[in-house]
Design a protein around this motif. Structure first.
Motif, PDB file in Angstrom:
ATOM      1  N   LEU A   1      -7.227   3.128   6.645  1.00 32.29           N
ATOM      2  CA  LEU A   1      -6.710   3.780   5.436  1.00 32.29           C
ATOM      3  C   LEU A   1      -7.495   5.069   5.137  1.00 32.29           C
TER       4      LEU A   1
ATOM      5  N   ALA B   1      -5.527   0.063  -1.658  1.00 29.05           N
ATOM      6  CA  ALA B   1      -4.582   1.105  -2.101  1.00 29.05           C
ATOM      7  C   ALA B   1      -4.338   1.046  -3.607  1.00 29.05           C
TER       8      ALA B   1
ATOM      9  N   MET C   1      -5.588   4.885  -4.507  1.00 27.30           N
ATOM     10  CA  MET C   1      -4.525   5.886  -4.738  1.00 27.30           C
ATOM     11  C   MET C   1      -4.522   6.391  -6.183  1.00 27.30           C
TER      12      MET C   1
ATOM     13  N   ALA D   1       1.001   4.049  -2.919  1.00 28.77           N
ATOM     14  CA  ALA D   1       0.698   5.454  -2.632  1.00 28.77           C
ATOM     15  C   ALA D   1       1.815   6.354  -3.176  1.00 28.77           C
TER      16      ALA D   1
ATOM     17  N   ALA E   1       0.846  -1.215   0.000  1.00 32.92           N
ATOM     18  CA  ALA E   1       0.000   0.000   0.000  1.00 32.92           C
ATOM     19  C   ALA E   1       0.875   1.257   0.000  1.00 32.92           C
TER      20      ALA E   1
END
Ligand code: UN1
Length: 490
Positions: free
Chosen positions: A185, A157, A161, A109, A105
């Motif tokens: 998150l 993610a 993202m 990101a 994750a």
């Protein structure tokens, strides 16, 4: 007991049904949280919030959107250990793997944040003078995300993202077995400065929350990772409104081991691919296709190695295999072991639910004498069960590798370049590994599969942005006169 609410328009909100559901630690069966059970009404509110915030969010320059994602990445880094422990408690995967999940994750990101300064299109010459041609990327609009429990933060993610950096606003339904990691998150993204309404989270059942996401006409795209059955349903339903759909579904991933392979290296890959994450990955190695010359030796060494694996609560650092996610999954795995036995496959190790432990533990299981058409060699089991299939040569191995409905990942162990390149060219999967297991995808390369594994989209890599944008083609004519393409050409 901590209670978790829905997140709509920047506020933690109780569900309109007033109903709750429970989040259970699969290793201990302890209750770890109570969650609000959202319904259709909640999804509608979430969609409205997402739609209202779309104009402002999509108008914000992409590098500024990305800056928020970048800040979230740094916060995830700081909280990595804490989130990993929480994941092991919520989902069961061993701590080392949970750290990998959080790291995935973090990687996504940072990667997606970098895309904020790219989001590239193309420029190309026009066939006419004084005319400029280019493409640019636009967000899709309100996008629905539905994620699975096996990668409780990495897969959310992968979707959230890039979708945010691309300028979309989101309605997100996490898996009901692992909602807490998703909630963490969302909290991080809020703290990182995400404006209200841009990301909305509705926990609850697939048949209400998931269904409304798929059917709500204001949602223009749905990204789903999960089972083939649900994926087919989503694709068919979403087609009615011409929604863009991206699907990451099952796998029946083979490892081919040729007679010249480094057997110990292959066994490392088989054990990791078949039993890592308790076999609960869509990239798990559930078939091992072995050259007959080395099969007896490989089998003996594989059994020896597998016997050493420790099954238990993944919070203890010496544990190799954690629990299965829930009761229905463990029953499904036990059912497949029975199916395999009844089909005539030979069970050489494991095959049982481990009883004295309170959680959902299953023995690492090996079948041999498996023929390619048996159900255990065709259907996704999603548990620690591996089937060995005997072959005589590379062509037979590739033929069997391709003889399933799915096409996600594959692997070959060999020192022979001819075999390796044949595998690269001929195996019908989205991903092929040479001398490595079927798992271990890195986020900056496209991830996804062919055949029943997906519908042609890929996540991660530059394709992560493609999934969440539409292309616009622009013709800029500065000639000051009418120019006709095709027709004006002499
Ligand atoms: C999944 O199994 O759903 O390559 C995703 C891997 C991981 C991702 C798996 N990085 O196995």
């Amino acid at each position: 007991m901590q209670e978790y609410k829905l997140f709509i328009n920047g506020e933690w909100t109780g569900s309109s049904s007033g109903e709750m559901f429970e989040d259970i630690n699969p290793a201990t069966l302890e209750l770890i949280g109570k969650l609000h059970k959202g319904n259709k009404e909640d999804v509608k509110n979430a969609v409205d919030a997402a739609q209202d915030s779309f104009d402002a969010w999509s108008s914000k320059p992409a590098p500024q959107r990305a800056q928020i994602v970048f800040r979230a990445a740094r916060m995830l880094e700081v909280r990595k250990e804490e989130l990993s422990r929480l994941m092991t408690m919520e989902m069961g995967k061993v701590l080392k793997e949970a750290r990998g999940d959080v790291q995935e994750a973090i990687d996504m990101a940072f990667y997606a944040a970098g895309e904020g300064r790219r989001l590239t299109g193309e420029t190309t010459p026009s066939e006419l003078p004084d005319k400029f041609c280019m493409t640019l990327r636009r967000p899709i609009g309100v996008v629905g995300l539905i994620t699975p429990w096996n990668f409780p933060i990495a897969i959310p993610a992968w979707k959230i993202m890039p979708a945010l950096v691309a300028g979309n606003t989101l309605v997100f339904k996490p898996a009901s077995d692992t909602p807490i990691l998703s909630i963490e998150l969302v909290k991080i993204l809020k703290e990182a400065g995400l404006p209200n309404g841009v990301l909305n989270l509705v926990t609850g059942e697939g048949k209400t929350v998931g269904s409304e996401i798929v059917h709500n006409r204001k949602i223009r795209a749905v990204s789903f990772t999960g089972s083939l059955e649900t994926g087919k349903w989503i694709l068919a339903e979403a087609a009615r409104d011409m929604k863009k759909v991206s699907l990451e579904l099952g796998g029946k991933n083979p490892i081919i081991v040729m007679d010249d392979a480094d057997i110990n290296l292959a066994i490392d890959g088989i054990v990791w691919g078949a039993f890592g994450t308790t076999g609960q990955r869509c990239t798990a190695a559930s078939r091992v296709i072995v050259h007959e010359k080395i099969l007896p030796d490989l089998l003996e060494r594989l059994i020896g190695r597998t016997k050493k694996l420790k099954v238990g609560n993944g919070l203890h650092e010496d544990i190799d295999i954690g629990p299965v996610i829930n009761d229905s999954q463990i029953r499904k795995i036990a059912k497949y072991v029975d199916i395999g036995k009844n089909e005539g496959a030979k069970l050489v190790l494991g095959g049982n639910i481990i009883k004295p432990l309170p959680g959902y533990f299953f023995e690492p299981t090996i079948f041999t004498d498996v023929s390619p058409d048996m159900r255990i060699a065709q259907e996704e089991i999603f548990g620690p069960v591996v089937s060995l299939i005997r072959v005589q040569d590379i062509d037979e191995a590739i033929h069997i590798a391709n003889s399933v409905e799915y096409g996600l990942s594959s692997s070959i162990y060999t020192g022979n370049m001819r075999y390796a390149f044949k595998a690269i060219e001929k195996i019908d999967t989205g991903i092929t590994y040479i001398n490595a297991s079927t798992i271990g995808a890195e986020i900056h390369l496209p991830f996804g599969g062919i055949k029943s594994t997906g519908n042609g989209t890929r996540e991660g890599g530059t394709t992560a942005i493609e999934e969440f944008t539409e292309l616009k083609t622009v013709y800029f004519d500065y000639s000051g006169k009418l120019q006709k393409a095709q027709i004006d050409i002499e």
